[in-house]
Design a protein around this motif. Structure first.
Motif, PDB file in Angstrom:
ATOM      1  N   LEU A  93      11.274   8.792  -4.581  1.00  0.00           N
ATOM      2  CA  LEU A  93      11.446   9.691  -5.719  1.00  0.00           C
ATOM      3  C   LEU A  93      10.297  10.684  -5.855  1.00  0.00           C
ATOM      4  CD1 LEU A  93      12.594   7.070  -8.383  1.00  0.00           C
ATOM      5  CD2 LEU A  93      13.975   8.338  -6.722  1.00  0.00           C
ATOM      6  N   ALA A  94       9.106  10.229  -5.533  1.00  0.00           N
ATOM      7  CA  ALA A  94       7.921  11.074  -5.696  1.00  0.00           C
ATOM      8  C   ALA A  94       6.739  10.359  -5.059  1.00  0.00           C
ATOM      9  CB  ALA A  94       7.632  11.322  -7.177  1.00  0.00           C
ATOM     10  N   LYS A  95       5.685  11.093  -4.837  1.00  0.00           N
ATOM     11  CA  LYS A  95       4.420  10.434  -4.531  1.00  0.00           C
ATOM     12  C   LYS A  95       3.912   9.797  -5.816  1.00  0.00           C
ATOM     13  CE  LYS A  95       3.206  13.877  -1.019  1.00  0.00           C
ATOM     14  NZ  LYS A  95       2.300  15.016  -0.685  1.00  0.00           N
ATOM     15  N   LYS A  96       3.230   8.688  -5.686  1.00  0.00           N
ATOM     16  CA  LYS A  96       2.739   8.024  -6.891  1.00  0.00           C
ATOM     17  C   LYS A  96       1.795   8.914  -7.680  1.00  0.00           C
ATOM     18  CE  LYS A  96       3.454   3.258  -5.416  1.00  0.00           C
ATOM     19  NZ  LYS A  96       2.851   1.946  -5.100  1.00  0.00           N
ATOM     20  N   THR A  97       1.142   9.840  -7.007  1.00  0.00           N
ATOM     21  CA  THR A  97       0.244  10.770  -7.699  1.00  0.00           C
ATOM     22  C   THR A  97       1.017  11.796  -8.529  1.00  0.00           C
ATOM     23  OG1 THR A  97       0.185  12.126  -5.688  1.00  0.00           O
ATOM     24  CG2 THR A  97      -1.609  10.533  -6.006  1.00  0.00           C
ATOM     25  N   HIS A 137       0.827  -1.217   0.000  1.00  0.00           N
ATOM     26  CA  HIS A 137       0.000   0.000   0.000  1.00  0.00           C
ATOM     27  C   HIS A 137       0.861   1.266   0.000  1.00  0.00           C
ATOM     28  CE1 HIS A 137      -3.298  -2.729   0.816  1.00  0.00           C
ATOM     29  NE2 HIS A 137      -2.689  -3.150   1.919  1.00  0.00           N
ATOM     30  N   GLU A 138       2.138   1.114  -0.312  1.00  0.00           N
ATOM     31  CA  GLU A 138       3.067   2.237  -0.337  1.00  0.00           C
ATOM     32  C   GLU A 138       2.555   3.335  -1.270  1.00  0.00           C
ATOM     33  OE1 GLU A 138       5.998   4.664   0.388  1.00  0.00           O
ATOM     34  OE2 GLU A 138       6.003   2.690   1.358  1.00  0.00           O
ATOM     35  N   THR A 139       2.561   4.561  -0.787  1.00  0.00           N
ATOM     36  CA  THR A 139       2.060   5.686  -1.582  1.00  0.00           C
ATOM     37  C   THR A 139       3.170   6.444  -2.297  1.00  0.00           C
ATOM     38  OG1 THR A 139       2.150   7.167   0.339  1.00  0.00           O
ATOM     39  CG2 THR A 139       0.073   5.989  -0.059  1.00  0.00           C
ATOM     40  N   SER A 140       4.411   6.103  -1.999  1.00  0.00           N
ATOM     41  CA  SER A 140       5.544   6.764  -2.640  1.00  0.00           C
ATOM     42  C   SER A 140       6.169   5.853  -3.679  1.00  0.00           C
ATOM     43  CB  SER A 140       6.603   7.155  -1.608  1.00  0.00           C
ATOM     44  OG  SER A 140       6.118   8.159  -0.736  1.00  0.00           O
ATOM     45  N   LEU A 141       6.791   6.476  -4.667  1.00  0.00           N
ATOM     46  CA  LEU A 141       7.539   5.742  -5.683  1.00  0.00           C
ATOM     47  C   LEU A 141       9.009   5.735  -5.258  1.00  0.00           C
ATOM     48  CD1 LEU A 141       7.163   4.444  -8.532  1.00  0.00           C
ATOM     49  CD2 LEU A 141       7.934   6.627  -9.467  1.00  0.00           C
ATOM     50  N   TRP A 142       9.607   4.551  -5.239  1.00  0.00           N
ATOM     51  CA  TRP A 142      10.989   4.384  -4.790  1.00  0.00           C
ATOM     52  C   TRP A 142      11.894   4.100  -5.980  1.00  0.00           C
ATOM     53  CZ3 TRP A 142      12.808   3.963   0.473  1.00  0.00           C
ATOM     54  CH2 TRP A 142      11.808   4.209   1.435  1.00  0.00           C
ATOM     55  N   ASN A 143      13.189   4.346  -5.797  1.00  0.00           N
ATOM     56  CA  ASN A 143      14.132   3.950  -6.831  1.00  0.00           C
ATOM     57  C   ASN A 143      14.303   2.431  -6.795  1.00  0.00           C
ATOM     58  OD1 ASN A 143      15.640   3.796  -4.449  1.00  0.00           O
ATOM     59  ND2 ASN A 143      17.520   4.551  -5.388  1.00  0.00           N
ATOM     60  N   TRP A 144      15.031   1.914  -7.803  1.00  0.00           N
ATOM     61  CA  TRP A 144      15.139   0.466  -7.956  1.00  0.00           C
ATOM     62  C   TRP A 144      15.758  -0.190  -6.729  1.00  0.00           C
ATOM     63  CZ3 TRP A 144      19.451  -2.722  -8.031  1.00  0.00           C
ATOM     64  CH2 TRP A 144      19.199  -4.053  -8.422  1.00  0.00           C
ATOM     65  N   ALA A 145      16.756   0.432  -6.136  1.00  0.00           N
ATOM     66  CA  ALA A 145      17.437  -0.152  -4.975  1.00  0.00           C
ATOM     67  C   ALA A 145      16.613  -0.063  -3.700  1.00  0.00           C
ATOM     68  CB  ALA A 145      18.782   0.536  -4.760  1.00  0.00           C
ATOM     69  N   GLN A 146      15.506   0.652  -3.744  1.00  0.00           N
ATOM     70  CA  GLN A 146      14.640   0.857  -2.588  1.00  0.00           C
ATOM     71  C   GLN A 146      15.379   1.495  -1.421  1.00  0.00           C
ATOM     72  OE1 GLN A 146      11.735  -2.990  -3.595  1.00  0.00           O
ATOM     73  NE2 GLN A 146      12.461  -2.696  -1.527  1.00  0.00           N
ATOM     74  N   LEU A 165      17.002  11.677  -9.173  1.00  0.00           N
ATOM     75  CA  LEU A 165      15.689  11.518  -9.793  1.00  0.00           C
ATOM     76  C   LEU A 165      14.558  12.181  -9.025  1.00  0.00           C
ATOM     77  CD1 LEU A 165      15.952   7.701 -10.654  1.00  0.00           C
ATOM     78  CD2 LEU A 165      16.376   9.618 -12.183  1.00  0.00           C
ATOM     79  N   ALA A 166      14.732  12.387  -7.730  1.00  0.00           N
ATOM     80  CA  ALA A 166      13.631  12.813  -6.871  1.00  0.00           C
ATOM     81  C   ALA A 166      13.087  14.186  -7.256  1.00  0.00           C
ATOM     82  CB  ALA A 166      14.082  12.825  -5.420  1.00  0.00           C
ATOM     83  N   VAL A 167      11.780  14.331  -7.109  1.00  0.00           N
ATOM     84  CA  VAL A 167      11.135  15.628  -7.301  1.00  0.00           C
ATOM     85  C   VAL A 167      10.615  16.119  -5.958  1.00  0.00           C
ATOM     86  CG1 VAL A 167      10.506  15.103  -9.681  1.00  0.00           C
ATOM     87  CG2 VAL A 167       8.882  14.593  -7.846  1.00  0.00           C
ATOM     88  N   GLY A 168      10.250  17.389  -5.917  1.00  0.00           N
ATOM     89  CA  GLY A 168       9.759  17.970  -4.680  1.00  0.00           C
ATOM     90  C   GLY A 168       8.275  17.745  -4.492  1.00  0.00           C
ATOM     91  N   GLU A 169       7.677  18.591  -3.701  1.00  0.00           N
ATOM     92  CA  GLU A 169       6.257  18.472  -3.393  1.00  0.00           C
ATOM     93  C   GLU A 169       5.410  19.175  -4.451  1.00  0.00           C
ATOM     94  OE1 GLU A 169       5.220  16.795  -0.847  1.00  0.00           O
ATOM     95  OE2 GLU A 169       6.952  16.599   0.484  1.00  0.00           O
ATOM     96  N   ASN A 170       4.115  19.171  -4.212  1.00  0.00           N
ATOM     97  CA  ASN A 170       3.152  19.989  -4.945  1.00  0.00           C
ATOM     98  C   ASN A 170       3.092  19.652  -6.426  1.00  0.00           C
ATOM     99  OD1 ASN A 170       2.676  21.323  -2.460  1.00  0.00           O
ATOM    100  ND2 ASN A 170       4.444  22.640  -2.837  1.00  0.00           N
ATOM    101  N   ASP A 171       3.466  20.609  -7.294  1.00  0.00           N
ATOM    102  CA  ASP A 171       3.234  20.470  -8.731  1.00  0.00           C
ATOM    103  C   ASP A 171       4.358  19.774  -9.479  1.00  0.00           C
ATOM    104  OD1 ASP A 171       0.812  21.800  -8.483  1.00  0.00           O
ATOM    105  OD2 ASP A 171       1.735  23.763  -8.776  1.00  0.00           O
TER     106      ASP A 171
END
Length: 465
Positions: free
Chosen positions: A31-35, A18-27, A70-76
């Motif tokens: 990287l971002a919220k799935k949304t 039920h993880e809501t975040s997207l992780w990199n391959w190595a976990q 790869l990571a993005v910030g919050e919001n938009d």
């Protein structure tokens, strides 16, 4: 959102379904919220997305780079998944064009079916995308070639405002686009130089490291491709050196229906060293499976034999397993002196290692931000594997920090797709075209749409130096 801490992050081996975040391959990093993930189905969909988007954007391939890249910030902010933008597009007598999101193994399979190969030797792992390989400077081994990006003839990108631009070798900005760190645009198509397929025989041996300083140059001058694993504690080196197969070897290969030919005569010269290495690895990782992936990366050196096959069968033999990987390029002309310094440092400090030093050399690169820019280079690679619980050996971490500092002092340039401590490097000094790259970025993406906190700090740091 959780940010990747400085240094080497702990891995999360058991993520919730039920993880809501997207992780990199190595976990080991979110990287971002799935949304926040966008998956354009076509280049035109990508154009529309970028044209109307107002936040920052990063692009992911197979998520194999450190999270901070790869990571993005919050919001938009958005993380763009290019997995739908893949596949073979076209070819002619001397080149082939692929969509940017095509995994490298699909590129290699298509070329092999056509009786063609890239002039660039493949990297160890072939799961990353073509665009990702260009963005990070993925390379193989051999002084007659450099990075995969150096075989690009043209690169097509969607820019931040949705426009499409194609850059070829006549364009003055091409050396920036060849290795753009994902900061210039979204690569949607790459035309690569190709050549007729070849068969190679790779000779494997174990030798003393006493003369490694000079042997390294000999192997790389005398053979088309060479790769070495240096075990400082045992003062031993395992060497792969390949040349084009002769007529008899090619006949054996064809008789084996194009499968890798392994010679019947094997050598056990590495067996004792590998058993000692495995003991260190098992102690550090606490992995109970005797056939666990980290262990298979070195057990293949036991009872080794010479082989004949195509370049992918011989050299693209990596086993993808979560790890911390540091790789630093040193000018080949200075590699011997650096090896001598590592020997002295190792003798004085006796650092803890659970994996050998990997040595791969390439020819000079044309890409402005390539670690091998304008100079034949030796890439020194260092690895520590994660323990079963996601932790890292403190002694292994201490070793990585110390050896990177040593190589940075020697003018080393880090591999962009692996781990490095940005504070150790004077970017403008080690990359003569750093300012030129920044100017191209300002021209193509003046709003820094294709950026994140890490890339912005990195490029700003270079501008201030």
């Amino acid at each position: 959102m959780t940010r990747e801490p400085s240094g080497y992050p702990r891995r999360q081996p058991h993520l919730s379904p039920h993880e809501t975040s997207l992780w990199n391959w190595a976990q080991n990093a979110t990287l971002a919220k799935k949304t926040q993930q966008a998956c354009p189905a076509s280049e035109s969909d990508l154009q529309i997305l970028l044209r109307h988007h107002r936040g920052q954007v990063r692009v992911m391939g197979r998520r194999m780079s450190p999270g901070r890249m790869l990571a993005v910030g919050e919001n938009d902010d958005l993380l763009i998944d290019t997995s739908a933008l893949r596949g073979f597009i076209s070819s002619d007598e001397h080149s082939a064009t692929f969509a940017g999101g095509t995994p490298l193994h699909e590129v290699y399979e298509q070329l092999k079916a056509m009786g063609r190969i890239l002039p660039a030797s493949p990297g160890v792992i072939d799961a990353q995308t073509l665009a990702g390989a260009l963005a990070t400077g993925t390379h193989g081994q051999g002084l007659q070639q450099s990075s995969i990006g150096d075989e690009a003839l043209s690169i097509r990108m969607v820019l931040a405002d949705g426009r499409i631009e194609t850059f070829d070798r006549q364009h003055p900005w091409f050396p920036a686009v060849q290795l753009g760190l994902g900061c210039l645009g979204v690569v949607t198509a790459v035309t690569l130089r190709t050549q007729p397929a070849k068969v190679y025989t790779c000779f494997k041996t174990a030798v003393s490291a006493d003369t490694l300083e000079s042997d390294l140059l000999t192997w790389n001058r005398d053979y088309v491709m060479s790769k070495a694993w240096w075990f400082p504690e045992e003062n031993q080196v395992h060497v792969w050196a390949a040349r084009e197969a002769n007529a008899e070897e090619q006949a054996q290969y064809q008789a084996n229906h194009g499968d890798l030919v392994e010679q019947q005569q094997t050598s056990d010269a590495m067996n004792q060293t590998i058993d000692q290495t495995l003991e260190h690895m098992r102690s550090d990782t606490q992995i109970t499976d005797e056939n666990g992936k980290p262990f298979r990366t070195v057990t293949r050196f036991k009872d080794f034999s010479d082989v004949t096959g195509d370049v992918y069968q011989v050299f693209c033999r990596g086993i993808a397993t979560p790890q911390i990987n540091v790789e630093i390029a040193i000018p080949l002309a200075r590699a011997g002196a650096v090896i001598a310094r590592i020997k002295r440092w190792h003798a004085e400090t006796q650092p803890h290692m659970h994996y050998p030093v990997i040595l791969r050399c390439t020819g000079a690169s044309e890409s402005w931000l390539s670690p091998a820019y304008q100079q034949e280079s030796c890439f020194f690679g260092f690895v520590i594997y994660y323990a079963e619980d996601g932790s890292l050996s403190p002694e292994g971490v201490a070793f990585l920090r110390a050896v990177e500092k040593l190589l940075a002092e020697e003018g080393g340039r880090p591999h962009w797709g692996k781990y490095f401590d940005a504070s150790l490097y004077n970017w403008a000094k080690i990359y003569p075209q750093w300012q030129a790259f920044s100017q191209v970025r300002e021209a193509l993406d003046p709003q820094h749409t294709f950026g994140n906190d890490f890339s912005q700090r990195l490029l700003d740091q270079g501008a201030e130096q």
